[in-house]
Design an enzyme around this catalytic site. Structure first.
Site, PDB file in Angstrom:
ATOM      1  N   ASP A  46      47.279 -44.802  43.516  1.00 29.46           N
ATOM      2  CA  ASP A  46      45.909 -44.871  43.879  1.00 29.46           C
ATOM      3  C   ASP A  46      45.096 -45.463  42.828  1.00 29.46           C
ATOM      4  OD1 ASP A  46      47.283 -43.205  45.623  1.00 29.46           O
ATOM      5  OD2 ASP A  46      45.673 -41.555  45.254  1.00 29.46           O
ATOM      6  N   GLU A 225      43.583 -37.462  52.556  1.00 31.52           N
ATOM      7  CA  GLU A 225      43.693 -37.569  50.990  1.00 31.52           C
ATOM      8  C   GLU A 225      42.569 -38.810  50.733  1.00 31.52           C
ATOM      9  OE1 GLU A 225      47.972 -37.277  49.569  1.00 31.52           O
ATOM     10  OE2 GLU A 225      47.782 -39.092  50.436  1.00 31.52           O
TER      11      GLU A 225
HETATM   12  C1  FRU Z   1      47.527 -40.187  47.415  1.00 35.54           C
HETATM   13  C2  FRU Z   1      47.511 -38.995  46.326  1.00 35.54           C
HETATM   14  C3  FRU Z   1      46.676 -38.391  46.316  1.00 35.54           C
HETATM   15  C4  FRU Z   1      46.641 -37.637  44.946  1.00 35.54           C
HETATM   16  C5  FRU Z   1      47.684 -38.618  44.104  1.00 35.54           C
HETATM   17  C6  FRU Z   1      48.591 -38.125  43.494  1.00 35.54           C
HETATM   18  O1  FRU Z   1      48.342 -41.356  47.352  1.00 35.54           O
HETATM   19  O2  FRU Z   1      48.583 -38.641  46.896  1.00 35.54           O
HETATM   20  O3  FRU Z   1      46.134 -37.509  47.113  1.00 35.54           O
HETATM   21  O4  FRU Z   1      45.832 -37.436  44.174  1.00 35.54           O
HETATM   22  O5  FRU Z   1      48.156 -39.410  45.103  1.00 35.54           O
HETATM   23  O6  FRU Z   1      49.210 -39.305  42.551  1.00 35.54           O
END
Ligand code: FRU
Length: 502
Positions: A46, A225
């Site tokens: 992300d 998320e």
């Molecule tokens: C989304 C996610 C988020 C988390 C991160 C962990 O892709 O799962 O919810 O904070 O990636 O790397």
């Protein structure tokens, strides 16, 4: 005195050196995107903490430097003055006693509300505690803050962390914080398993829960998320947009980004409709959120992958890139507001040369025969007075191809990557990918952003968007447009772009 023979030797050496450099350079690897940010090495997911300040766009990102698969999360860091050329900087945030550093956001604290200093850059992120997770505890995700007084180079973690402790919920993460001017307070939008929690604060340290949204609304095929909340204006009217990423449960399988439009009064978000809308229907735009501190301009960027196969895509030194930065806007169809996205205008800075043509009957239009073969990134734009079924085929000299097009019967744009090269690393990678057409107009415009390992389709002024990655065994070189339905292209432009890394 340098003899002719010596000159020849020197020239040969320089040529050898240059070509070997371009073979081994950090951004010359196979499948390496040339107009999209990817880290030199290691794993990325992300985008995080995107904030604009002093003429620079900061991009932090979920980063694991020691492997090309997901691992203990850090915040990597890159900056750009134009959203196109990126400079990778040293890692910004490292795991600590409270856990690894999951996704979150960053703000510029202009009024020094937190007392860290005027214009401090403050990061708000989730600490994820893997040790507690192993022991079966629930309260493993807590929200913490850190600040930087030197534009994100060095960071101090707040001693009072966590600032939003976990109430006993396993998935409790990805805070996106923004300033809510009418009440002069910060709003935190937080993803909590299957809904959003809104919190408010006057100082970024003490947070009060305001409300919840979304338990029975929208898509619920996976965990919620990486949310985002911001207003956009439509003919002077303020409409709030709530972005909620979801994994799995996307329209083409796996991860995707849904959104709601509605009202926000500083406490509660009230949606206009309760059905599901997606920012991008394609499989490869996830965890996208917007930059903070960019005024009325809302710029969105996603992670160009999908949790279905992100860890096993066939790249070697690094895994994953981001999408092109996109400008978001509202369009109205009937009584419904839809969020459209288009590549940011800054992409023009990479312009190398353009081929333009008018009134082409696209029974079979060989674009690269006229415009020159694909030799890196490109943008194809076309408009028509009457949309009919068509295919745009990218191909190479070993018979692999990617087909992007419009199916009139289904009223869908699509991408077919079933013969696009390496696809057997995941059973669903070759599946048909589609995005519905939302515009009801007879005419259309299409923008296709092509890089070594991705296409991004923006149709009908960015109302129908689809992003897909691909991995041909040698780069695609040819572009042909075909249409059995006699599609007439009113105007076409094919622009070769320079690599952003040169
Ligand atoms: C989304 C996610 C988020 C988390 C991160 C962990 O892709 O799962 O919810 O904070 O990636 O790397």
């Amino acid at each position: 005195m340098i003899t002719k023979a010596k000159w020849l030797l020197l020239a040969a050496f320089v040529i050898c050196f240059q070509s070997s450099r371009s073979q081994t350079g950090a951004y010359a690897d196979k499948h390496r995107p040339q107009i999209h940010f990817s880290p030199k090495k290691g794993w990325m997911n992300d985008p995080n903490g995107m904030v604009y300040t002093n003429g620079k766009y900061h991009l932090f990102y979920q980063y694991y430097p020691d492997s090309t698969v997901w691992g203990p999360m850090h915040w990597g860091h890159a900056v750009s003055t134009d959203l196109v050329h990126w400079e990778e900087l040293p890692i910004a945030l490292y795991p600590d006693a409270l856990g690894t550093i999951f996704s979150g956001s960053a703000v510029i604290d202009k009024n020094n509300t937190a007392g860290f200093g005027e214009n401090a850059m403050v990061a708000i992120y989730t600490n994820h505690n893997h040790a507690m997770e192993k022991d079966g505890f629930d309260k493993i995700e807590n929200q913490s803050i850190a600040y930087s007084l030197d534009e994100g180079k060095t960071w101090t973690k707040y001693k009072g962390n966590p600032v939003v402790p976990n109430p006993g919920i396993r998935d409790f993460r990805d805070p996106k914080v923004s300033w809510y001017e009418p009440a002069k307070k910060w709003i935190m939008t937080l993803a909590v398993t299957d809904h959003i929690d809104f919190y408010s604060s006057s100082d970024l340290k003490n947070w009060t829960k305001e409300s919840e949204f979304g338990k029975d609304i929208g898509a619920h095929g996976g965990v919620w998320e990486c949310p985002d909340l911001f207003p956009l204006s439509y003919n002077g009217e303020e409409i709030w947009v709530l972005i909620v990423n979801i994994n799995p449960g996307g329209p083409n399988g796996g991860s995707a980004t849904q959104y709601f439009t509605g009202k926000f009064d500083g406490h509660v978000f009230t949606p206009n409709e309760t059905d599901t809308k997606w920012i991008d229907y394609g499989p490869d735009d996830y965890a996208g959120i917007t930059w903070s501190n960019t005024g009325d301009r809302k710029i969105f960027l996603g992670w160009m992958s999908n949790w279905m196969y992100a860890n096993i895509v066939p790249t070697e030194k690094w895994r994953s890139a981001n999408t092109i930065a996109r400008a978001l806007a509202l369009q109205k169809t009937g009584n419904t507001y839809l969020v459209s996205s288009l590549p940011v205008k800054e992409l023009d800075t990479l312009h190398a040369n353009t081929y333009e043509a008018k009134n082409i009957k696209a029974k079979k239009a060989d674009i690269t025969a006229k415009a020159g073969k694909l030799n890196g990134p490109a943008i194809l734009k076309l408009s028509t007075d009457e949309l009919k079924g068509f295919n745009i085929t990218l191909s190479n000299n070993v018979g692999e191809k990617l087909v992007i097009g419009y199916n009139k019967t289904a009223n869908q744009y699509f991408v077919d990557r079933s013969q696009s090269g390496k696809i057997d690393f995941h059973k669903d990678f070759g599946k048909h990918i589609m995005v519905p057409r939302f515009s009801a107009t007879k005419n259309t415009d299409i923008t296709l952003v092509i890089d070594n390992a991705s296409v991004e389709l923006f149709a009908d002024k960015g109302l129908s968007v689809l992003t897909a990655v691909f991995f041909p065994s040698s780069d695609f070189t040819d572009v042909i447009i075909t249409s059995t339905e006699g599609f007439v292209i009113k105007s076409l432009s094919f622009e070769h772009l320079n690599s952003a890394w040169k």
